[in-house]
Scaffold this motif. Structure first.
Motif, mmCIF file in Angstrom:
data_model
loop_
_atom_site.group_PDB
_atom_site.id
_atom_site.type_symbol
_atom_site.label_atom_id
_atom_site.label_comp_id
_atom_site.label_asym_id
_atom_site.label_seq_id
_atom_site.Cartn_x
_atom_site.Cartn_y
_atom_site.Cartn_z
ATOM 1 N N GLY A 1 -4.311 0.895 8.194
ATOM 2 C CA GLY A 1 -5.666 0.488 7.827
ATOM 3 C C GLY A 1 -6.450 1.603 7.146
ATOM 4 O O GLY A 1 -7.316 1.338 6.307
ATOM 5 N N ALA A 2 -6.144 2.858 7.500
ATOM 6 C CA ALA A 2 -6.857 3.979 6.862
ATOM 7 C C ALA A 2 -6.486 4.068 5.381
ATOM 8 O O ALA A 2 -7.314 4.435 4.536
ATOM 9 C CB ALA A 2 -6.526 5.284 7.588
ATOM 10 N N VAL A 3 -5.243 3.713 5.052
ATOM 11 C CA VAL A 3 -4.822 3.705 3.641
ATOM 12 C C VAL A 3 -5.550 2.566 2.921
ATOM 13 O O VAL A 3 -6.042 2.734 1.801
ATOM 14 C CB VAL A 3 -3.286 3.538 3.527
ATOM 15 C CG1 VAL A 3 -2.847 3.579 2.071
ATOM 16 C CG2 VAL A 3 -2.564 4.596 4.353
ATOM 17 N N ILE A 4 -5.631 1.412 3.583
ATOM 18 C CA ILE A 4 -6.319 0.254 2.985
ATOM 19 C C ILE A 4 -7.792 0.609 2.728
ATOM 20 O O ILE A 4 -8.348 0.297 1.682
ATOM 21 C CB ILE A 4 -6.212 -0.974 3.928
ATOM 22 C CG1 ILE A 4 -4.748 -1.355 4.123
ATOM 23 C CG2 ILE A 4 -7.025 -2.159 3.389
ATOM 24 C CD1 ILE A 4 -4.488 -2.322 5.280
ATOM 25 N N ASN A 5 -8.396 1.321 3.692
ATOM 26 C CA ASN A 5 -9.814 1.697 3.566
ATOM 27 C C ASN A 5 -10.042 2.862 2.611
ATOM 28 O O ASN A 5 -11.181 3.200 2.310
ATOM 29 C CB ASN A 5 -10.374 2.106 4.940
ATOM 30 C CG ASN A 5 -10.546 0.910 5.850
ATOM 31 O OD1 ASN A 5 -10.701 -0.205 5.387
ATOM 32 N ND2 ASN A 5 -10.512 1.146 7.162
ATOM 33 N N HIS B 1 0.794 -1.225 0.000
ATOM 34 C CA HIS B 1 0.000 0.000 0.000
ATOM 35 C C HIS B 1 0.834 1.287 0.000
ATOM 36 O O HIS B 1 0.290 2.354 -0.287
ATOM 37 C CB HIS B 1 -0.961 0.006 1.193
ATOM 38 C CG HIS B 1 -2.050 -1.003 1.028
ATOM 39 N ND1 HIS B 1 -3.179 -0.763 0.279
ATOM 40 C CD2 HIS B 1 -2.169 -2.281 1.475
ATOM 41 C CE1 HIS B 1 -3.957 -1.835 0.284
ATOM 42 N NE2 HIS B 1 -3.355 -2.774 1.009
ATOM 43 N N LEU B 2 2.129 1.195 0.333
ATOM 44 C CA LEU B 2 2.896 2.446 0.489
ATOM 45 C C LEU B 2 4.157 2.558 -0.373
ATOM 46 O O LEU B 2 4.631 3.677 -0.615
ATOM 47 C CB LEU B 2 3.295 2.629 1.965
ATOM 48 C CG LEU B 2 2.131 2.869 2.931
ATOM 49 C CD1 LEU B 2 2.618 2.814 4.382
ATOM 50 C CD2 LEU B 2 1.445 4.219 2.664
ATOM 51 N N ALA B 3 4.701 1.438 -0.824
ATOM 52 C CA ALA B 3 5.936 1.532 -1.621
ATOM 53 C C ALA B 3 5.613 2.035 -3.031
ATOM 54 O O ALA B 3 4.486 1.872 -3.506
ATOM 55 C CB ALA B 3 6.607 0.166 -1.704
ATOM 56 N N ARG B 4 6.633 2.641 -3.656
ATOM 57 C CA ARG B 4 6.434 3.061 -5.049
ATOM 58 C C ARG B 4 6.202 1.821 -5.921
ATOM 59 O O ARG B 4 6.788 0.773 -5.689
ATOM 60 C CB ARG B 4 7.672 3.819 -5.564
ATOM 61 C CG ARG B 4 7.911 5.147 -4.884
ATOM 62 C CD ARG B 4 8.992 5.982 -5.621
ATOM 63 N NE ARG B 4 9.898 5.189 -6.405
ATOM 64 C CZ ARG B 4 11.082 4.738 -5.981
ATOM 65 N NH1 ARG B 4 11.498 5.012 -4.755
ATOM 66 N NH2 ARG B 4 11.849 4.040 -6.784
ATOM 67 N N GLU B 5 5.339 1.976 -6.935
ATOM 68 C CA GLU B 5 5.047 0.850 -7.832
ATOM 69 C C GLU B 5 6.309 0.378 -8.543
ATOM 70 O O GLU B 5 6.453 -0.796 -8.861
ATOM 71 C CB GLU B 5 3.983 1.243 -8.877
ATOM 72 C CG GLU B 5 2.577 1.390 -8.322
ATOM 73 C CD GLU B 5 2.014 0.105 -7.719
ATOM 74 O OE1 GLU B 5 2.418 -0.993 -8.160
ATOM 75 O OE2 GLU B 5 1.185 0.199 -6.793
ATOM 76 N N GLY C 1 -2.367 7.835 1.700
ATOM 77 C CA GLY C 1 -1.124 7.051 1.618
ATOM 78 C C GLY C 1 -0.005 7.859 0.995
ATOM 79 O O GLY C 1 0.094 9.070 1.236
ATOM 80 N N ARG C 2 0.847 7.208 0.194
ATOM 81 C CA ARG C 2 1.953 7.912 -0.476
ATOM 82 C C ARG C 2 1.384 8.943 -1.442
ATOM 83 O O ARG C 2 0.493 8.641 -2.229
ATOM 84 C CB ARG C 2 2.814 6.882 -1.220
ATOM 85 C CG ARG C 2 3.785 7.478 -2.231
ATOM 86 C CD ARG C 2 4.641 6.410 -2.870
ATOM 87 N NE ARG C 2 5.522 5.799 -1.884
ATOM 88 C CZ ARG C 2 6.678 6.350 -1.484
ATOM 89 N NH1 ARG C 2 7.097 7.498 -2.009
ATOM 90 N NH2 ARG C 2 7.419 5.740 -0.580
ATOM 91 N N GLN C 3 1.942 10.170 -1.396
ATOM 92 C CA GLN C 3 1.400 11.214 -2.267
ATOM 93 C C GLN C 3 2.377 11.710 -3.320
ATOM 94 O O GLN C 3 2.009 12.515 -4.171
ATOM 95 C CB GLN C 3 0.887 12.377 -1.418
ATOM 96 C CG GLN C 3 -0.412 11.980 -0.713
ATOM 97 C CD GLN C 3 -0.931 13.061 0.197
ATOM 98 O OE1 GLN C 3 -0.423 13.246 1.291
ATOM 99 N NE2 GLN C 3 -1.906 13.799 -0.281
#
Ligand code: NAD
Length: 321
Positions: A271-275, A122-126, A280-282
């Protein structure tokens, strides 16, 4: 009541099932559907053991229970048993009746690996290509194996205070077909994702070792006084955690919070990023940091998942209780 013994867990539980269980319980925690109970941890004055309970209730997944266990430092040497011992007990939330007793040792390793993997997803760069590992003990191999499934990593770079342990990680990277390189700490600058999983009480990874755009999963610090990364890194990063109360008291954030450079309200739940309630990462330059402290609900989630798998495969032992 169902029993799923420790010896059955390896054949039943998959990394995918652990990932799904941990991701959904982190989401439930952030939406207020699941909460952890206060942790009990006691030095029992016998065998130098540390024993405790971690419990919680997930109203969304209807999982109620606790993990009981701890650390028996003389097990290996005296009895050829592993020092960390735990068992998960699940209860029916409708009736309070005991539902299952599940071996918790391997599950603990798998749920911890799943937590850093969920943070990477959910947070690492693609376009993350290089995975950095700090720590090469028992848990590090689990973290590495699970993390390698989250992005098409092209290289693993690793540092450990005790370099003779690095072949543990090299073996996992080789099995996954990913080139491996032992580096000094400044070599972590080439990493797009870094996992720290040590039992250190002083920082190894300094803010200057980390490049812009990196995602860091700090997984080793789960006790007051432990520390893996320089506190300045937390003020440079956007900080996420499993549970804020644990992050500021026993997690990696405890040091930056204590020195006043990080406020608890600046720490977001993964969990807030998942929801989708936190972006998340901007940006590609942002440093994101997940402070994975380890919560009881993770244990209950993977235990509930393995009970379902055991029932499906006909290996759960049913006892009258
Ligand atoms: P281990 O004893 O097998 O390995 C310890 C690792 O820490 C080794 O790589 C060792 O070289 C390194 N280390 C020891 N002292 C150090 C120091 N001063 N500086 C830098 N590195 C040092 O332990 P493990 O089972 O791999 O667990 C590692 C850590 O993870 C422990 O602190 C454990 O409590 C923690 N843990 C956290 C969770 C969680 O949910 N967050 C779950 C399980 C374990």
């Amino acid at each position: 009541m169902l029993i799923v013994p420790e010896r059955e867990i390896a054949a039943l539980m998959t990394r995918d099932a652990a990932f799904a269980a941990v991701e959904s319980v982190f989401a439930a925690m952030a939406s207020g559907d699941a909460y952890n109970f206060p942790v009990v941890r006691e030095a029992i004055g016998h065998e130098d053991a540390l024993y405790g309970f971690k419990g919680g209730f997930d109203r969304a997944g209807l999982t109620l229970g606790l993990k009981a266990g701890g650390y028996w430092p003389h097990n290996l040497e005296k009895r050829k048993e592993i020092n960390h011992q735990s068992t998960v007990f699940l209860f029916d939330p409708d009736t309070g009746k005991a539902r299952a007793m599940v071996g918790g040792n391997l599950l603990t390793a798998l749920r911890t690996a799943a937590a850093s993997s969920v943070s990477i997803r959910h947070l690492a760069r693609e376009d993350a290509k290089v995975l950095g590992m700090i720590g090469a003990g028992h848990q590090a191999t689990f973290q590495l194996r699970a993390a390698l499934e989250q992005r098409p990593f092209e290289k693993v770079v690793a540092w450990n205070l005790h370099p003779e342990m690095l072949p543990n990680l090299e073996k996992v990277a080789q099995e996954a077909g990913v080139p491996f390189e032992a580096v000094e700490l400044p070599g972590m600058a080439q990493a797009d994702v870094i996992i720290t999983i040590t039992s250190a009480f002083e920082p190894s990874l300094m803010a200057d070792h980390v490049s812009l755009g990196t995602h860091i999963a700090c997984m080793g610090t789960d006790t007051k006084g432990k520390q893996e990364v320089e506190a300045a890194l937390l003020t440079r990063a956007t900080v996420f955690t499993d549970e804020v109360a644990q992050s500021v008291s026993i997690g990696e954030a405890q040091h930056a919070v204590a020195d006043g450079t990080l406020k608890p309200e600046d720490i977001a739940q993964l969990g807030a990023v998942i929801n989708g309630t936190h972006p998340g990462r901007q940006s590609a330059e942002e440093i994101t940091l997940f402070d994975g402290t380890g919560v009881g609900l993770q244990d209950l989630a993977v235990a509930a998942s393995v009970v379902d798998l055991a029932v499906e495969k006909g290996v759960a032992i049913e006892v009258d209780f």
